[in-house]
Write an enzyme that holds these catalytic residues in place. Structure first.
Site, PDB file in Angstrom:
ATOM      1  N   VAL A   8      -0.904  -3.166   3.374  1.00  0.00           N
ATOM      2  CA  VAL A   8      -2.233  -3.720   3.652  1.00  0.00           C
ATOM      3  C   VAL A   8      -2.156  -4.861   4.660  1.00  0.00           C
ATOM      4  CG1 VAL A   8      -4.158  -4.997   2.609  1.00  0.00           C
ATOM      5  CG2 VAL A   8      -3.235  -2.976   1.469  1.00  0.00           C
TER       6      VAL A   8
ATOM      7  N   PHE B   4     -11.030  14.470  -3.256  1.00  0.00           N
ATOM      8  CA  PHE B   4     -10.374  14.123  -4.523  1.00  0.00           C
ATOM      9  C   PHE B   4     -10.681  15.132  -5.624  1.00  0.00           C
ATOM     10  CE2 PHE B   4      -9.955  10.477  -1.997  1.00  0.00           C
ATOM     11  CZ  PHE B   4      -8.784   9.852  -2.409  1.00  0.00           C
TER      12      PHE B   4
ATOM     13  N   CYS C 224      -1.517   2.524  -6.112  1.00  0.00           N
ATOM     14  CA  CYS C 224      -2.851   1.997  -6.457  1.00  0.00           C
ATOM     15  C   CYS C 224      -3.476   2.627  -7.702  1.00  0.00           C
ATOM     16  CB  CYS C 224      -3.784   2.153  -5.261  1.00  0.00           C
ATOM     17  SG  CYS C 224      -3.328   1.068  -3.891  1.00  0.00           S
TER      18      CYS C 224
HETATM   19  P1  NAD Z   1       3.372  -4.260  -0.497  1.00  0.00           P
HETATM   20  O1  NAD Z   1       4.248  -4.354  -1.685  1.00  0.00           O
HETATM   21  O2  NAD Z   1       3.601  -3.196   0.514  1.00  0.00           O
HETATM   22  O3  NAD Z   1       3.378  -5.660   0.279  1.00  0.00           O
HETATM   23  C1  NAD Z   1       3.230  -6.887  -0.355  1.00  0.00           C
HETATM   24  C2  NAD Z   1       3.983  -7.929   0.460  1.00  0.00           C
HETATM   25  O4  NAD Z   1       3.721  -9.215  -0.083  1.00  0.00           O
HETATM   26  C3  NAD Z   1       5.499  -7.764   0.454  1.00  0.00           C
HETATM   27  O5  NAD Z   1       5.993  -7.685   1.766  1.00  0.00           O
HETATM   28  C4  NAD Z   1       6.002  -9.020  -0.248  1.00  0.00           C
HETATM   29  O6  NAD Z   1       7.256  -9.476   0.241  1.00  0.00           O
HETATM   30  C5  NAD Z   1       4.878  -9.995   0.062  1.00  0.00           C
HETATM   31  N1  NAD Z   1       4.840 -11.147  -0.823  1.00  0.00           N
HETATM   32  C6  NAD Z   1       4.934 -11.171  -2.180  1.00  0.00           C
HETATM   33  N2  NAD Z   1       4.851 -12.428  -2.625  1.00  0.00           N
HETATM   34  C7  NAD Z   1       4.687 -13.218  -1.537  1.00  0.00           C
HETATM   35  C8  NAD Z   1       4.527 -14.597  -1.360  1.00  0.00           C
HETATM   36  N3  NAD Z   1       4.507 -15.447  -2.393  1.00  0.00           N
HETATM   37  N4  NAD Z   1       4.384 -15.077  -0.097  1.00  0.00           N
HETATM   38  C9  NAD Z   1       4.406 -14.228   0.955  1.00  0.00           C
HETATM   39  N5  NAD Z   1       4.551 -12.908   0.841  1.00  0.00           N
HETATM   40  C10 NAD Z   1       4.688 -12.398  -0.392  1.00  0.00           C
HETATM   41  O7  NAD Z   1       1.893  -4.169  -1.081  1.00  0.00           O
HETATM   42  P2  NAD Z   1       0.621  -3.401  -0.450  1.00  0.00           P
HETATM   43  O8  NAD Z   1       0.737  -1.948  -0.734  1.00  0.00           O
HETATM   44  O9  NAD Z   1       0.379  -3.869   0.920  1.00  0.00           O
HETATM   45  O10 NAD Z   1      -0.529  -3.949  -1.401  1.00  0.00           O
HETATM   46  C11 NAD Z   1      -0.997  -5.285  -1.321  1.00  0.00           C
HETATM   47  C12 NAD Z   1      -2.257  -5.399  -2.160  1.00  0.00           C
HETATM   48  O11 NAD Z   1      -3.272  -4.540  -1.599  1.00  0.00           O
HETATM   49  C13 NAD Z   1      -2.091  -4.949  -3.616  1.00  0.00           C
HETATM   50  O12 NAD Z   1      -2.913  -5.732  -4.427  1.00  0.00           O
HETATM   51  C14 NAD Z   1      -2.592  -3.515  -3.588  1.00  0.00           C
HETATM   52  O13 NAD Z   1      -3.071  -3.106  -4.839  1.00  0.00           O
HETATM   53  C15 NAD Z   1      -3.717  -3.609  -2.579  1.00  0.00           C
HETATM   54  N6  NAD Z   1      -4.034  -2.348  -1.902  1.00  0.00           N
HETATM   55  C16 NAD Z   1      -3.034  -1.520  -1.494  1.00  0.00           C
HETATM   56  C17 NAD Z   1      -3.361  -0.344  -0.822  1.00  0.00           C
HETATM   57  C18 NAD Z   1      -2.287   0.615  -0.388  1.00  0.00           C
HETATM   58  O14 NAD Z   1      -2.622   1.747  -0.052  1.00  0.00           O
HETATM   59  N7  NAD Z   1      -1.017   0.226  -0.367  1.00  0.00           N
HETATM   60  C19 NAD Z   1      -4.704  -0.020  -0.569  1.00  0.00           C
HETATM   61  C20 NAD Z   1      -5.694  -0.907  -0.959  1.00  0.00           C
HETATM   62  C21 NAD Z   1      -5.348  -2.075  -1.633  1.00  0.00           C
END
Ligand code: NAD
Length: 436
Positions: free
Chosen positions: A11, A249, A260
């Site tokens: 994201v 879906f 998710c």
């Molecule tokens: P991800 O695990 O790919 O990335 C999260 C990042 O945050 C990692 O790089 C991690 O190192 C970093 N991080 C963690 N703690 C940190 C801190 N204290 N300071 C700085 N960086 C830190 O996660 P994602 O898939 O991008 O998801 C992020 C959020 O978005 C989640 O809440 C998820 O539910 C939501 N989301 C994800 C998607 C998807 O398709 N992946 C879609 C919509 C919403």
């Protein structure tokens, strides 16, 4: 605008890259030093179509930079997006440790008015939590606002989804605060809805829970089709043409996985429980999904008999096509069970092989192509519906197999075609096909 995006995952990185492409100055921050160093060297930490080019272009133009220094980045920014992970705890609740950590970091660095935007998927009330943490820990008495701006992008089409979202939800404490986000998103010219913070937080979970419910619903219809002798793909077409239902879906298969749906459905059930409400329907959605892999395994066992020393080629490892994301992938549930039953498992995925090694600890053989995986196999199990698999030369595939047997967990082939090609073919919610 000067924008900070904290958390450089699926994201955060895509959001940061797109905002920079719209002309903003963006700093993407992460605490993972390797990730940031890799990005500075032009290496993408994830596979996402078009991402590498988008990042490279904006880095070259000087609008997108990467940092591990949260305080410095916050000080330079007018808007700070929180896009860190919110993984599930063992209880099913969301683990908000990373969000809380970032809120503390923002509090310490806050030097003038800023808008703090929660983009991570977080339970209702997390906006209040972030506000309280910053209020209690800020070093200077400066104002700030907390906004909820949930993300709806899908891995595999994340850039397209971010550039052309169906809707942009902005949960803000006032119209005036919402204006900052409206301005940032204005160049996209997409529908925007402004709500209060709590409603925005609920919209995200309600949307994912509803989509998960569609998947479990059609999977139950598939179970019924198997008993009654119907064809779930035809049922789905007949249902999906009704605009009140829609075909998205509504594909029967091995159920939903990914980072998710499983965690968000569990989290919503937990949120409801914490408020004294039992979300019965969503519990069933989760239960139905949980049974999918076991049911598929039961089918494989029924047809193949004891799996001891049988060679099974698993095609597709990622939780869905066009991504390398292995989180909660169905393959991670299926493959260890096959291996523990004595099967010799050979696998192939177009992009998720490297990640798969970190998620699969049982001994399996990684292959370079579908044909190599199928060489001498007693059966193929299709787990992810990559387009590449739909376009395979099935004649060639059959010739390299020891036994022409296909278990299709995603209904990517027509049973009649498979019969004509000489396969024994078992799929989901449809009659099996046998060669003449
Ligand atoms: P991800 O695990 O790919 O990335 C999260 C990042 O945050 C990692 O790089 C991690 O190192 C970093 N991080 C963690 N703690 C940190 C801190 N204290 N300071 C700085 N960086 C830190 O996660 P994602 O898939 O991008 O998801 C992020 C959020 O978005 C989640 O809440 C998820 O539910 C939501 N989301 C994800 C998607 C998807 O398709 N992946 C879609 C919509 C919403």
């Amino acid at each position: 605008m000067n924008v900070a995006v904290v958390g450089t995952g699926y994201v955060g990185l895509v959001t940061g890259a797109v905002f920079s492409d719209l002309g903003n100055d963006v700093v993407c921050v992460d605490k993972d030093v390797d990730k940031i160093e890799g990005l500075r060297a032009g290496r993408m930490p994830i596979y996402e179509p078009g991402l590498e080019e988008l990042v490279a272009r904006n880095v070259a133009d000087g609008r997108l930079t990467f940092s591990t220094d949260l305080a410095d980045t916050v000080r330079r920014s007018d808007i700070v997006f929180i896009a860190v992970g919110t993984p599930p705890k063992a209880t099913g609740e969301s683990d908000l440790t990373a969000v809380e950590e970032v809120a503390h970091g923002i509090a310490e660095a806050l030097d003038r008015y800023k808008v703090i935007v929660n983009k991570s998927t977080v339970p209702v009330g997390t906006g209040d939590l972030v506000r309280n943490i910053i209020e209690r820990n800020r070093r200077r008495p400066v104002n700030f606002d907390v906004v909820s701006n949930p993300e709806f992008l899908r891995e595999g089409s994340a850039i397209e989804d971010t550039l052309r979202p169906d809707r942009i939800v902005i949960g803000a404490p006032s119209q005036q605060v919402a204006m900052t986000l409206l301005e940032l998103y204005a160049p996209l010219e997409r529908p925007m809805i402004i709500t209060d913070v709590h409603s925005a937080e609920i919209i995200k979970y309600a949307s994912n829970a509803f989509l998960a419910a569609k998947i479990s619903f059609i999977n139950e219809i598939a179970n019924l089709c198997e008993l009654a002798g119907g064809d779930v793909t035809q049922v789905m077409k007949g249902m999906g043409l009704d605009p009140r239902i829609g075909s998205a879906f509504l594909n029967a298969g091995l159920g939903y996985g990914g980072s998710c749906f499983p965690k968000d459905t569990d989290a919503l059930i937990q949120t409801a429980a914490s408020l004294g409400y039992e979300f019965r329907m969503l519990r069933s959605v989760v239960d139905v999904n949980r049974e999918r892999v076991q049911r598929f395994l039961g089918l494989i066992r029924k047809v193949l008999g004891p799996l001891e020393d049988q060679v099974i080629a698993v095609l597709g490892l990622a939780f869905k096509p066009k991504t390398d994301d292995m989180r909660e992938a169905r393959s991670v549930e299926l493959i260890p069970r096959l291996a523990m039953s004595g099967a010799r498992v050979r696998v192939y995925d177009p992009v998720a092989m490297e990640n798969a090694r970190r998620h699969l600890s049982v001994p399996i053989e990684y292959c370079q192509s579908s044909y190599e995986a199928a060489e001498g196999a007693d059966a193929i199990a299709i787990v992810t519906e990559w387009n590449e698999f739909k376009l395979l030369n099935l004649e060639r595939l059959r010739q390299v197999m020891r036994r022409p047997l296909v278990f299709d967990g995603r209904n990517i082939y027509e049973p009649e075609r498979m019969r004509r090609l000489g396969f024994e073919y078992h799929s989901i919610g449809r009659k099996p096909a046998f060669p003449n």
